[in-house]
Design an enzyme around this catalytic site. Structure first.
Site, PDB file in Angstrom:
ATOM      1  N   ASP A  64       0.129   6.809  -3.798  1.00 55.34           N
ATOM      2  CA  ASP A  64      -0.998   6.496  -4.679  1.00 55.34           C
ATOM      3  C   ASP A  64      -1.252   7.581  -5.727  1.00 55.34           C
ATOM      4  O   ASP A  64      -1.271   7.307  -6.929  1.00 55.34           O
ATOM      5  CB  ASP A  64      -2.274   6.314  -3.848  1.00 55.34           C
ATOM      6  N   HIS A  78       0.847  -1.181   0.000  1.00 50.51           N
ATOM      7  CA  HIS A  78       0.000   0.000   0.000  1.00 50.51           C
ATOM      8  C   HIS A  78       0.889   1.239   0.000  1.00 50.51           C
ATOM      9  O   HIS A  78       2.111   1.155   0.164  1.00 50.51           O
ATOM     10  CB  HIS A  78      -0.943   0.008   1.198  1.00 50.51           C
TER      11      HIS A  78
END
Length: 369
Positions: free
Chosen positions: A157, A127
């Site tokens: 991200d 992540h």
């Protein structure tokens, strides 16, 4: 569609935030983005996710040979594919770069992953927090004496991933204009996060950047930090240059502060500023500094930001179907932008090279929605 990317067709294979964000960036500026979801995910209700604005969607079973064949037909008329699977998944499905470039040599195939297409960690899960940790970025974030603090999932991200992929697509489109051929893009969030911190990697090697939370820009310096106000809110101070610092002190009525160029004085300066800002409300300080070069601003929350006079004057936020969201950026002055309406299902795929008879057969088989 209108905007600088009008006429560019993008197939976005459904995935988590970074891929849709890249597709949104392209759609905001006029690209025709068709999101390919799983069959069960497609309904008649418009998709109101901000990152789906301006797009159309279909459902396609990519685990079936008929679904793969249909995707290849769509890819034959596309300019860009955005793919967000783990390395090797697209190839196993028969929709990898080689498969789709074989039907369209002009295709730009953008691959979005956390670790990249190769390297020891490429096949493993992760992540944002993991990618910025391994890039070295996370080690710099947080206050002195405290553990590293992840800045939500913005650096890996969205900035290191989605934004870099959109940038890569634009580079490949420019190149294709010269060569007539497509390109495969390997956009890894770990790569992008490291690139964003280029200046700080250099600073650490030259001795300009020290331990976390002790430096000029990471809450170490009293002239670049946030301070609590009397009403429990906060202001941001960015008065780095001497003239801005002097203006701030003048407007606050502060005198006889120690020399800020001596780091040994920073704790004493911070103590004086903390007490001063705590004596008045955030609104009071906003009034004091209005129109000045003191570089002091209120820390607005997400509900307040759209209503600030500067943000309203610039049209920085738009309302779409009752939902307030940031407007497209950057602004190309004089150019129109893309359609920002919520994503809707696309039923007629003839313009994408899939004739109605084939589409009907696929719908009857449950392969297409």
């Amino acid at each position: 569609m209108s905007g600088p990317l009008a006429g560019i067709r993008v197939l976005e294979l459904a995935g988590l935030a970074p891929g849709p964000f890249a597709g949104m960036m392209l759609a905001d500026h006029g690209a025709e983005v068709l999101r390919v979801d799983r069959v069960k995910a497609v309904t008649d209700v418009p998709r109101r996710d901000v990152m789906d604005r301006g797009k159309r969607s279909i459902g396609l079973d990519l685990k079936s040979p008929a679904g793969v064949a249909a995707l290849k037909q769509l890819a034959a008329t596309a300019d860009v594919v955005i793919e967000v699977f783990r390395p090797g998944v697209a190839e196993r499905l028969g929709i990898g770069p080689d498969d789709l470039l074989a039907v369209n040599e002009r295709l730009i195939y953008g691959r979005m992953t956390g670790w990249g297409q190769d390297g020891p960690l490429a096949p493993t899960a992760g992540h944002d927090i993991d990618y910025i940790a391994l890039s070295g970025v996370l080690s710099t974030l947080g206050r002195a004496g405290e553990k590293p603090t992840p800045p939500i999932n913005i650096l890996g991200d969205f900035a290191g991933g989605g934004l870099m992929l959109a940038y890569g697509v634009l580079l490949a489109l420019i190149e294709r204009g010269r060569t007539g051929r497509g390109r495969v893009i390997d956009a890894a969030m770990v790569d992008g996060a490291a690139l964003l911190f280029s200046m700080f990697f250099q600073a650490a090697q030259t001795g300009w950047w020290g331990e976390r939370g002790t430096n000029l820009l990471d809450s170490g310096a009293p002239m670049y930090d946030t301070y609590e106000t009397a009403d429990g809110r906060h202001v941001a101070v960015g008065s780095l240059e001497p003239q801005f610092w002097a203006e701030m002190l003048r407007l606050m009525g502060l005198t006889d502060l120690p020399d800020r160029d001596d780091r040994a004085n920073w704790p004493a300066i911070r103590e004086r500023l903390t007490a001063a800002f705590k004596s008045r409300t955030r609104q009071d300080w906003e009034t004091v500094f209005a129109g000045s070069d003191a570089c002091v601003t209120p820390v607005l929350d997400l509900a307040e930001a759209p209503d600030h006079p500067h943000n309203r004057a610039r049209g920085m936020f738009v309302e779409i179907d009752g939902a307030t969201q940031p407007a497209p950026a950057p602004r190309l002055l004089g150019a129109s932008r893309g359609d920002l309406a919520p994503a809707t299902r696309l039923d007629d795929l003839t313009s994408w090279g899939l004739d109605e008879a084939t589409a009907k057969t696929l719908r009857d088989q449950g392969v297409l929605a």
